[in-house]
Design an enzyme around this catalytic site. Structure first.
Site, PDB file in Angstrom:
ATOM      1  N   THR A 194       0.876  -1.174   0.000  1.00 49.82           N
ATOM      2  CA  THR A 194       0.000   0.000   0.000  1.00 49.82           C
ATOM      3  C   THR A 194       0.911   1.220   0.000  1.00 49.82           C
ATOM      4  O   THR A 194       2.065   1.124   0.431  1.00 49.82           O
ATOM      5  CB  THR A 194      -0.891   0.031   1.250  1.00 49.82           C
ATOM      6  OG1 THR A 194      -0.028   0.088   2.383  1.00 49.82           O
ATOM      7  CG2 THR A 194      -1.762  -1.208   1.348  1.00 49.82           C
ATOM      8  N   GLU A 339      -5.709  -3.974  -0.784  1.00 50.17           N
ATOM      9  CA  GLU A 339      -6.006  -5.151   0.041  1.00 50.17           C
ATOM     10  C   GLU A 339      -7.095  -6.019  -0.576  1.00 50.17           C
ATOM     11  O   GLU A 339      -7.400  -7.094  -0.070  1.00 50.17           O
ATOM     12  CB  GLU A 339      -6.454  -4.696   1.444  1.00 50.17           C
ATOM     13  CG  GLU A 339      -5.340  -4.143   2.319  1.00 50.17           C
ATOM     14  CD  GLU A 339      -5.116  -2.648   2.145  1.00 50.17           C
ATOM     15  OE1 GLU A 339      -5.492  -2.100   1.086  1.00 50.17           O
ATOM     16  OE2 GLU A 339      -4.559  -2.021   3.061  1.00 50.17           O
ATOM     17  N   LYS A 447     -15.327  16.223  11.226  1.00 49.45           N
ATOM     18  CA  LYS A 447     -16.171  16.047  12.417  1.00 49.45           C
ATOM     19  C   LYS A 447     -16.533  17.416  12.978  1.00 49.45           C
ATOM     20  O   LYS A 447     -15.724  18.080  13.584  1.00 49.45           O
ATOM     21  CB  LYS A 447     -15.453  15.188  13.442  1.00 49.45           C
ATOM     22  CG  LYS A 447     -15.189  13.790  12.891  1.00 49.45           C
ATOM     23  CD  LYS A 447     -14.667  12.820  13.918  1.00 49.45           C
ATOM     24  CE  LYS A 447     -14.437  11.464  13.263  1.00 49.45           C
ATOM     25  NZ  LYS A 447     -13.134  11.338  12.582  1.00 49.45           N
ATOM     26  N   TRP A 452     -20.847  14.119  11.466  1.00 48.98           N
ATOM     27  CA  TRP A 452     -19.892  13.887  10.393  1.00 48.98           C
ATOM     28  C   TRP A 452     -20.308  14.592   9.106  1.00 48.98           C
ATOM     29  O   TRP A 452     -21.472  14.559   8.727  1.00 48.98           O
ATOM     30  CB  TRP A 452     -19.804  12.392  10.081  1.00 48.98           C
ATOM     31  CG  TRP A 452     -19.050  11.606  11.089  1.00 48.98           C
ATOM     32  CD1 TRP A 452     -18.591  12.052  12.290  1.00 48.98           C
ATOM     33  CD2 TRP A 452     -18.688  10.223  10.991  1.00 48.98           C
ATOM     34  NE1 TRP A 452     -17.960  11.031  12.943  1.00 48.98           N
ATOM     35  CE2 TRP A 452     -18.000   9.902  12.171  1.00 48.98           C
ATOM     36  CE3 TRP A 452     -18.860   9.237  10.024  1.00 48.98           C
ATOM     37  CZ2 TRP A 452     -17.492   8.632  12.417  1.00 48.98           C
ATOM     38  CZ3 TRP A 452     -18.364   7.973  10.258  1.00 48.98           C
ATOM     39  CH2 TRP A 452     -17.684   7.669  11.444  1.00 48.98           C
TER      40      TRP A 452
HETATM   41  P1  ADP Z   1      -3.573   3.851  -1.499  1.00 48.60           P
HETATM   42  O1  ADP Z   1      -4.538   4.967  -1.207  1.00 48.60           O
HETATM   43  O2  ADP Z   1      -2.679   3.527  -0.371  1.00 48.60           O
HETATM   44  O3  ADP Z   1      -2.939   3.975  -2.814  1.00 48.60           O
HETATM   45  P2  ADP Z   1      -5.456   2.047  -2.528  1.00 48.60           P
HETATM   46  O4  ADP Z   1      -5.086   2.403  -3.902  1.00 48.60           O
HETATM   47  O5  ADP Z   1      -5.642   0.655  -2.174  1.00 48.60           O
HETATM   48  O6  ADP Z   1      -4.405   2.545  -1.559  1.00 48.60           O
HETATM   49  O7  ADP Z   1      -6.687   2.942  -2.118  1.00 48.60           O
HETATM   50  C1  ADP Z   1      -7.863   2.404  -1.612  1.00 48.60           C
HETATM   51  C2  ADP Z   1      -8.764   3.510  -1.166  1.00 48.60           C
HETATM   52  O8  ADP Z   1      -9.046   4.417  -2.223  1.00 48.60           O
HETATM   53  C3  ADP Z   1     -10.109   3.040  -0.705  1.00 48.60           C
HETATM   54  O9  ADP Z   1     -10.077   2.550   0.621  1.00 48.60           O
HETATM   55  C4  ADP Z   1     -10.947   4.297  -0.846  1.00 48.60           C
HETATM   56  O10 ADP Z   1     -10.779   5.162   0.256  1.00 48.60           O
HETATM   57  C5  ADP Z   1     -10.347   4.956  -2.048  1.00 48.60           C
HETATM   58  N1  ADP Z   1     -11.163   4.670  -3.230  1.00 48.60           N
HETATM   59  C6  ADP Z   1     -10.959   3.740  -4.164  1.00 48.60           C
HETATM   60  N2  ADP Z   1     -11.893   3.804  -5.121  1.00 48.60           N
HETATM   61  C7  ADP Z   1     -12.733   4.796  -4.782  1.00 48.60           C
HETATM   62  C8  ADP Z   1     -13.912   5.358  -5.350  1.00 48.60           C
HETATM   63  N3  ADP Z   1     -14.429   4.934  -6.498  1.00 48.60           N
HETATM   64  N4  ADP Z   1     -14.511   6.377  -4.693  1.00 48.60           N
HETATM   65  C9  ADP Z   1     -14.017   6.844  -3.527  1.00 48.60           C
HETATM   66  N5  ADP Z   1     -12.909   6.369  -2.959  1.00 48.60           N
HETATM   67  C10 ADP Z   1     -12.276   5.356  -3.559  1.00 48.60           C
END
Ligand code: ADP
Length: 550
Positions: A194, A339, A447, A452
């Site tokens: 990640t 993940e 918040k 929220w």
């Molecule tokens: P990183 O942010 O570490 O690169 P990821 O690419 O796995 O990790 O990101 C996952 C996160 O991205 C999700 O938990 C969510 O918060 C956000 N995310 C992914 N797709 C979407 C979406 N279509 N709309 C909003 N948030 C999203």
């Protein structure tokens, strides 16, 4: 993980492990002449077929065997989307080793940390990254050799990198006679860290089984909807959650593959779209901004582009409308995470939605959508009690399924699950008929007075204003309310808008108390290694900022 019981009567079908090597073998045998086209780091366009790719992957598999790389050992790549990277996807995982894709946009120290944590044995890299590898190579404790993904002529005469090898030499010196080994489908196949916006990056270790199942699910009609009639250009990098699985799913269905290499600017991507008749693409919203700007500024059209999957962060509704209405491109909004391999949900309409007005359809399509078969999801409160699916109640989003992480690679804390469910760190609502919508990441929720406020809604509204190119909303300290929303905006080139106008723009669109207290105009938003806005960086920037309402 959940317990299973053994039935006294087992099925009598062949027991054949789900292995990544079977995908490239299938592509070679049934779509052998389908093309893989790559814009190379060298600048030119390279084309060959799945059959050629399979052959060269076997040569590299032999090279890895010659290096003494054993099953389960990690081999790293630092590379753009291109044919050599694709060969490595199959050579490394197919031979039983673990394909570890590294994000080159990370800092050199972070890369060295990841390489050492993964205990990578070899590292393959594109010419672009030679200066970067020179910085961290000496700090890699387990790497026995560094392979530059180029031909002999382009190898540097001298280099500080120890044991520097040439990719095309490996191809030339190794036979293509190679039988992909059979092994347990639960064996590790690939490793992605990640991006570690907070703390050290953590590794998600996929298996052959999880990868093959994820690929099968991802090509379904209400997900990517891929077929042998498509030409697919993955804008999402192969170093970001395996380009959402496209290097597996595209050969699985025999579609043409078009790799953009390092040239991700609007002009270069558009050229490739048109020259190669690309019908499908996928990427995070920030890259589409560049492409859409280029197309708009030059009065261009898409002649073959039909469908795109947008995810990684929320797709701004304005971007979706532009694609749908102006260019006739279907947008599938998808959600997932490293993940989750990464696919969790995708948003498409159902039969009973087809008679709705365009506005009503648009408002469904803006959600992150339905769980893909294989994934289950629920929302819970802070005590873990499940919350209703009414489209209004929001809670912590939990998921489970065969391509969702159980524990992080080499993590001391072990299982990360809550009663068998993976806590995503996202906050969401789910409608009665199962459409999920992300409100925010739990750490980005604003918040205000114990309530929220979801930042995504506020950003989406701002981005429908004609003068706004990009917007991000963060919570800023307020003496009475704890936090209040503050909007940070990048204006479109040559466009003007005032703070007061933007605040007024929210009138009637949201509850009054959600309206941002202040607006700041900036030249650019801080982006992370995967093209997402770094909210923690923004919060640091506005730390101690005094809101006009304070
Ligand atoms: P990183 O942010 O570490 O690169 P990821 O690419 O796995 O990790 O990101 C996952 C996160 O991205 C999700 O938990 C969510 O918060 C956000 N995310 C992914 N797709 C979407 C979406 N279509 N709309 C909003 N948030 C999203």
């Amino acid at each position: 993980m959940s317990q299973t019981t053994q039935s006294p009567l087992m099925g009598q079908m062949m027991s054949q492990p789900l292995l990544i090597s079977s995908i490239i073998r299938h592509a070679d045998r049934y779509f052998g002449n389908a093309e893989i086209v790559s814009r190379r780091v060298e600048g030119d366009i390279h084309r060959y077929t799945y059959r050629d790719c399979h052959k060269r992957a076997r040569q590299i598999a032999n090279a890895l065997g010659g290096f003494g790389v054993k099953m389960g050992e990690r081999v790293a790549t630092l590379a753009w989307n291109g044919y050599r990277h694709m060969e490595l996807y199959y050579a490394i995982s197919g031979s039983g080793a673990v394909m570890h894709t590294i994000n080159p946009r990370l800092h050199a120290e972070q890369i060295a940390y990841i390489v050492n944590h993964a205990e990578d044995q070899y590292l393959f890299f594109d010419l672009t990254f030679l200066p970067l590898v020179e910085v961290f190579a000496a700090h890699c404790k387990t790497v026995k050799g560094f392979v530059l993904m180029c031909d002999k002529e382009r190898m540097p005469a001298i280099s500080r990198i120890p044991n520097l090898l040439c990719y095309e030499d490996l191809i030339a010196n190794n036979s293509d006679q190679y039988e992909w080994p059979l092994f347990d489908e639960n064996s590790a196949s690939s490793l992605c860290y990640t991006s570690g916006t907070t703390g050290n990056p953590k590794g998600a270790l996929y298996s052959h089984r999880s990868t093959v199942l994820h690929s099968l699910a991802s090509v379904m009609p209400d997900v990517f909807n891929l077929s042998a009639r498509d030409a697919v250009l993955p804008v999402v990098p192969m170093f970001h959650v395996n380009a959402w699985g496209l290097p597996y799913s595209v050969p699985m269905v025999g579609a043409k593959m078009v790799f953009p290499g390092p040239a991700l600017d609007g002009k270069s991507v558009y050229e490739l779209f048109e020259q190669e008749k690309v019908s499908f693409s996928a990427g995070v919203p920030t890259v589409w901004l560049g492409l859409l700007n280029h197309v708009a500024q030059n009065n261009l059209e898409f002649s073959s582009f039909k469908r795109t999957v947008i995810g990684g962060s929320a797709c701004p509704p304005g971007m979706m409308k532009t694609f749908r209405h102006q260019y006739g491109v279907e947008v599938v909004h998808a959600w997932g995470m490293t993940e989750m391999s990464p696919l969790g949900t995708a948003c498409t309409l159902q039969a009973h939605h087809l008679d709705l007005s365009d506005d009503q359809q648009q408002s469904i399509l803006e959600k992150q959508g339905h769980a893909v078969f294989g994934v289950d999801m629920k929302i819970v409160d802070d005590d873990g009690s499940e919350l209703p699916w009414d489209g209004k109640t929001y809670g912590n989003l939990l998921v489970k399924g065969p391509w969702i992480i159980g524990s992080y690679f080499k993590s001391e804390s072990g299982d990360v699950l809550e009663h068998g469910w993976f806590p995503t760190g996202d906050v969401a609502t789910i409608t009665e008929d199962g459409y999920m919508q992300i409100t925010d990441r739990s750490k980005d929720v604003i918040k205000s007075g114990g309530e929220w406020i979801g930042s995504i809604d506020l950003e989406n509204i701002a981005m429908t204003h004609p003068a706004v190119q990009q917007a991000a909303c963060i919570g800023v300290f307020h003496p009475k309310w704890d936090e209040r929303p503050m909007l940070v905006v990048v204006k479109k080139p040559d466009a003007e808008v005032s703070k007061e106008e933007l605040i007024k723009f929210y009138e009637g669109k949201i509850a009054k108390w959600w309206t941002p207290d202040d607006v700041a105009f900036v030249d650019a938003l801080p982006l992370g290694a995967t093209g997402k806005v770094l909210k923690n960086k923004m919060r640091e920037q506005f730390h101690g900022y005094k809101l006009p309402t304070a």
